[in-house]
Design an enzyme around this catalytic site. Structure first.
Site, PDB file in Angstrom:
ATOM      1  N   HIS A   1       0.855  -1.191   0.000  1.00 47.57           N
ATOM      2  CA  HIS A   1       0.000   0.000   0.000  1.00 47.57           C
ATOM      3  C   HIS A   1       0.888   1.237   0.000  1.00 47.57           C
ATOM      4  O   HIS A   1       1.855   1.324   0.771  1.00 47.57           O
ATOM      5  CB  HIS A   1      -0.891   0.024   1.248  1.00 47.57           C
ATOM      6  CG  HIS A   1      -2.041  -0.942   1.171  1.00 47.57           C
ATOM      7  ND1 HIS A   1      -3.242  -0.716   1.792  1.00 47.57           N
ATOM      8  CD2 HIS A   1      -2.165  -2.133   0.535  1.00 47.57           C
ATOM      9  CE1 HIS A   1      -4.056  -1.729   1.562  1.00 47.57           C
ATOM     10  NE2 HIS A   1      -3.421  -2.598   0.797  1.00 47.57           N
TER      11      HIS A   1
ATOM     12  N   LYS B   1       1.179  -0.586  15.142  1.00 50.31           N
ATOM     13  CA  LYS B   1       2.563  -0.689  15.592  1.00 50.31           C
ATOM     14  C   LYS B   1       2.894  -1.954  16.368  1.00 50.31           C
ATOM     15  O   LYS B   1       4.065  -2.248  16.594  1.00 50.31           O
ATOM     16  CB  LYS B   1       2.913   0.529  16.466  1.00 50.31           C
ATOM     17  CG  LYS B   1       2.975   1.822  15.686  1.00 50.31           C
ATOM     18  CD  LYS B   1       4.129   1.806  14.722  1.00 50.31           C
ATOM     19  CE  LYS B   1       4.105   2.973  13.771  1.00 50.31           C
ATOM     20  NZ  LYS B   1       4.109   2.597  12.375  1.00 50.31           N
TER      21      LYS B   1
END
Length: 384
Positions: free
Chosen positions: A72, A292
């Site tokens: 992406h 994360k």
């Protein structure tokens, strides 16, 4: 029985650490209380930073990731009836993210460890840690495993962190007043890139795992249960929160899985005690808005691998002694980014009209300022 590194937990952190150590000629044994089928089917994170992808490829476990992962080059922030693309290719040229499910990473790592003759044990009972500040060893299922070092990679609820004497570690925590309902559905994604949607009804995230499988998240009350969200209600709420820009229609399909995840920030300081070193969720938790969690685990393992390689090849413990400090710099930066993304995009019951308007104003700043958008992009794809 003896090994150089005893690793607790066969998630991404423990398996990757075992594999990287194997490539350096360091022996390890991985102990996992769950079954292989369970850890290979456990749906978790799916957004890999560029550094994570590079680590897996360099370790020789990236062939399927390269073939099946979905690169992406941007994300969309959707609010106020408009969509705003954060274009990585313009803001951080040459850097991107890849969507590839955590369970797929785990499958690749297990296959690599077993092919290399690695010692990975599933359904291990009664793991206990002993003599952490002396000559450490592990006991489990009536067996004893002596080791030079123990790596605690067994997640937030594991035994590793809990084995440290009380008062040695400091815990920093923040609980958020909402949770995420995660939904896995057999339906092609309705967008080529992730959509982060902020609405007065709450936050929604449109993601994907494969060209045929989509992943969605809905902001829900902290005490919500999956049973309160029948399929019809899920799709109606996703449509209400995502179909907020002209021309966008959310495709629906069979829901395969639903689960509620609490939103919290958690950091352990230090991330080590004696010859025990914590990595991944055993040491820290971030709200998933910033994508994360898995990436931090991989970053921890990279640092720990270098430290253990130095220790076993030269006898020097300097990198091991500095392990926690080296990791925590990145951990706190990720905590800040995840907090920032969470507060930027979620609705808070405590906010008044002023607070909500202020939130929208800041979103306008992020999407109109190249400097602010670059900061978001740099953190999202992962700083070096």
């Amino acid at each position: 029985m003896r090994t150089q590194v005893g690793i607790i937990g066969a998630g991404p952190a423990g398996l990757l650490l075992s594999h990287l150590l194997h490539l350096r000629g360091v022996s390890s044994v991985v102990l996992e209380r769950r079954s292989r089928a369970y850890v290979e089917g456990r749906v978790r994170a799916g957004v890999l930073e560029q550094g994570t992808v590079e680590t897996l490829v360099e370790a020789g476990v990236g062939e399927r990731l390269r073939r099946e992962g979905l690169p992406h080059h941007g994300i969309e922030l959707r609010y106020g009836g408009r969509g705003h693309r954060i274009a990585f290719e313009e803001l951080v040229p040459g850097r991107t993210i890849t969507v590839y499910g955590q369970q797929e990473v785990v499958k690749d790592l297990i296959a690599a460890r077993l092919e290399a003759g690695g010692d990975v044990r599933f359904e291990v009972e009664d793991v206990a840690l002993h003599d952490l500040d002396g000559e450490p060893y592990l006991t489990f299922g009536g067996e004893r495993l002596a080791c030079d070092v123990i790596a605690g990679c067994d997640g937030f609820h594991g035994v590793s962190r809990l084995s440290v004497p009380e008062g040695v570690l400091t815990f920093h925590e923040r609980d958020y007043p909402f949770a995420w309902l995660g939904v896995l559905a057999r339906v092609a994604p309705s967008s080529d890139e992730l959509i982060y949607s902020r609405t007065e009804r709450g936050f929604a995230l449109h993601s994907m795992r494969t060209p045929e499988i989509s992943r969605f998240y809905l902001q829900v009350p902290p005490d919500a249960t999956a049973g309160e969200w029948p399929d019809e209600r899920v799709w109606a709420e996703l449509k209400a929160r995502l179909e907020t820009v002209p021309g966008f229609t959310l495709a629906t399909g069979e829901i395969l899985e639903k689960a509620v995840t609490p939103m919290r920030g958690f950091v352990t300081e230090p991330m080590q005690y004696g010859r025990l070193y914590l990595a991944g969720d055993a040491a820290h938790i971030v709200p998933p808005t910033g994508a994360k969690g898995l990436n931090l685990a991989v970053a921890d393992v990279r640092v720990l691998t270098e430290a253990l390689d130095r220790f076993f090849s030269t006898g020097s413990a300097d990198l091991l002694d500095g392990y926690s400090a080296a990791c925590l710099r990145r951990v706190w930066r990720a905590q800040h980014f995840s907090w920032w993304m969470t507060t930027l995009l979620h609705t808070f019951d405590s906010d008044d009209a002023y607070g909500r308007r202020l939130q929208l104003s800041y979103l306008d700043y992020v999407t109109s300022s190249r400097a602010a958008a670059t900061t978001l992009a740099e953190n999202y794809v992962g700083l070096p």
